[in-house]
Design an enzyme around this catalytic site. Structure first.
Site, PDB file in Angstrom:
ATOM      1  N   PHE A 186      -3.581 -30.467 -66.127  1.00  0.00           N
ATOM      2  CA  PHE A 186      -2.269 -30.899 -65.948  1.00  0.00           C
ATOM      3  C   PHE A 186      -2.519 -31.541 -64.891  1.00  0.00           C
ATOM      4  CE2 PHE A 186      -4.066 -27.670 -63.198  1.00  0.00           C
ATOM      5  CZ  PHE A 186      -4.207 -28.158 -61.672  1.00  0.00           C
ATOM      6  N   CYS A 187      -1.127 -32.624 -63.892  1.00  0.00           N
ATOM      7  CA  CYS A 187      -1.630 -34.279 -64.014  1.00  0.00           C
ATOM      8  C   CYS A 187      -0.129 -34.157 -63.138  1.00  0.00           C
ATOM      9  CB  CYS A 187      -2.181 -34.605 -64.549  1.00  0.00           C
ATOM     10  SG  CYS A 187      -1.033 -35.652 -65.835  1.00  0.00           S
ATOM     11  N   THR A 188       0.237 -35.110 -62.909  1.00  0.00           N
ATOM     12  CA  THR A 188       1.810 -35.138 -61.892  1.00  0.00           C
ATOM     13  C   THR A 188       2.680 -34.831 -62.777  1.00  0.00           C
ATOM     14  OG1 THR A 188       0.399 -36.149 -60.162  1.00  0.00           O
ATOM     15  CG2 THR A 188       3.112 -36.112 -59.898  1.00  0.00           C
ATOM     16  N   ILE A 215       3.696 -31.495 -62.677  1.00  0.00           N
ATOM     17  CA  ILE A 215       3.761 -30.538 -62.172  1.00  0.00           C
ATOM     18  C   ILE A 215       4.986 -30.593 -61.170  1.00  0.00           C
ATOM     19  CG2 ILE A 215       3.198 -30.238 -59.699  1.00  0.00           C
ATOM     20  CD1 ILE A 215       0.637 -31.180 -60.431  1.00  0.00           C
TER      21      ILE A 215
END
Length: 313
Positions: A186-188, A215
Site C-alpha cells: 500500500f501507499c498514499t 490509503i
C-alpha cells in the site's frame, strides 16, 4: 467515469484532487503548455507531472476549476479513464502551479517495469482488512520512512527507505524467500504500488496485491470503527497529514527539514516553528538556525502583508 466523492464540507471551500494514470502518452511534451495555461486561468495550484508513461499529481481549486481541469485531462487520448480522489481544505494548500516533464511519473529508476503489463491484483478498501488480517499475508508499506513514522497499517513492514528509488534494493535484501506467500502492498494514493507490485511480479513473486486507491481511498471509505489504520497519513501539501474521513490531522511541517511534526514533538524543546524539530535539530548548527529564523520572520511578514492587502481590497 469518476463520480465526485463525498463533497468537501461547506467550511472547506477548496477541492483537492489527487490523481494519476499510467498510459502511453505519445508526444507528452506538447501537453505541458495548454495544461499549465488552463490551470493558471482557473486559479488552480499544485503539481502535475507528465511523462511518456502517464500523469501524476495533486491540484487544488474551486469545484468548477477542478472539474474543468479534469475534463481537459480526460479529453487527452489515453487518459479517458483517469480517476481521481478528492478531499477538502479550508484554504489553498499550494503556493503555485507547476506542470513538469519527467522521465517517470513516480521515480523507481528500474528500466522495463511497466504497470500496464505486470501490475499486481487490486484490492478494494472494503476487502483490505480481510486480506491483511490473514497471518500468512506479508504486509509492506511502500512509502518513505518519514511518512510511515506518523501512521501505517497495524503489522506493516517499514522498509525504512528515504526515497522510492531505494525500494528495489530493499526487496533484494529483505529475505522474502517464499515467493508463493501473499504480499499486500500500500501507499498514499496507489501510484507507488503500481510500480512496486509490477517489480515484485517481475522478480517472480506469485501472489502480489495492492490497496486500490491507496490509503486515501481507505480512509475515505472504511468507517473509523472498522479501520486497521493507525495514526495519520502524510500528504504532500500544506495540510501535512490527514486521518479518517479525510479530515486534516494535527501534524505540522518542519520548514527546516520538511518532516511532519506530531503534537508530541511540537511540545519538545527542540522544536522551534520554522527553525528546527526533533528530527533535524542535531544536524543543524546555530548559524543554520539563525538563517531559518530570518526566513521564517520574512515569511510571516509577507503573510501579514497579504492578509492586509486582502482585507483592504
Amino acid at each position: 467515469m469518476t463520480s465526485h466523492p463525498e463533497a468537501p464540507a461547506s467550511n472547506q471551500p477548496v477541492v483537492v484532487a489527487a490523481l494519476y494514470h499510467f498510459a502511453r502518452l505519445s508526444g507528452h511534451e506538447a501537453l505541458q503548455d495548454p495544461l499549465a495555461s488552463l490551470c493558471e486561468q482557473r486559479g488552480v495550484k499544485g503539481t502535475l507531472l507528465l511523462a511518456c508513461e502517464g500523469i501524476n499529481g495533486t491540484i487544488a481549486g474551486s469545484r468548477q476549476a477542478i472539474d474543468a481541469v479534469l475534463a481537459h485531462l480526460r479529453a487527452i487520448p489515453g487518459l479517458e479513464a483517469l480517476e481521481h480522489k478528492e478531499s477538502g481544505a479550508h484554504r489553498m494548500p499550494f503556493r503555485r502551479m507547476k506542470v513538469r516533464l519527467k522521465q517517470e511519473i513516480v521515480t523507481m529508476g528500474v528500466p522495463d517495469i511497466d504497470p500496464l503489463e505486470g501490475v499486481g491484483a487490486y484490492v478494494d478498501p472494503k476487502d483490505w482488512n480481510r486480506l491483511i488480517s490473514d497471518p500468512e499475508t506479508i504486509l509492506i508499506d511502500t512509502r518513505n520512512d518519514y511518512e510511515v513514522g506518523i501512521g501505517t497499517f497495524k503489522g506493516a513492514i517499514n522498509p525504512q527507505t528515504g526515497t522510492f528509488r531505494e525500494f528495489p534494493g530493499w526487496v533484494e535484501a529483505a529475505g522474502l524467500d517464499d515467493k508463493t506467500k501473499p504480499i499486500a502492498m500500500f501507499c498514499t494514493g496507489g501510484i507507488r504500488c503500481e510500480k512496486a507490485t509490477a517489480f515484485m511480479r517481475a522478480k517472480g513473486y506469485e501472489n502480489v496485491y495492492h490497496l486500490k486507491g491507496g490509503i486515501l481511498k481507505y480512509l475515505e471509505q472504511v468507517p473509523e470503527e472498522e479501520s486497521l489504520w493507525q495514526g495519520s497519513c502524510f500528504v504532500f501539501d500544506e495540510r501535512v497529514a490527514i486521518t479518517h474521513g479525510l479530515r486534516q490531522s494535527d501534524e505540522i511541517l518542519c520548514r527546516a527539514c520538511r518532516n511532519p511534526v506530531s503534537p508530541e514533538d511540537q511540545a519538545s524543546p527542540l522544536f522551534e516553528e520554522g527553525v528546527s524539530c526533533p528530527h533535524c535539530h542535531a544536524s543543524r548548527n546555530e548559524a543554520d538556525r539563525e538563517r531559518f529564523r530570518m526566513r521564517h520572520r520574512q515569511m510571516l511578514a509577507e503573510r501579514k502583508k497579504a492578509l492586509a492587502d486582502t482585507d483592504s481590497a
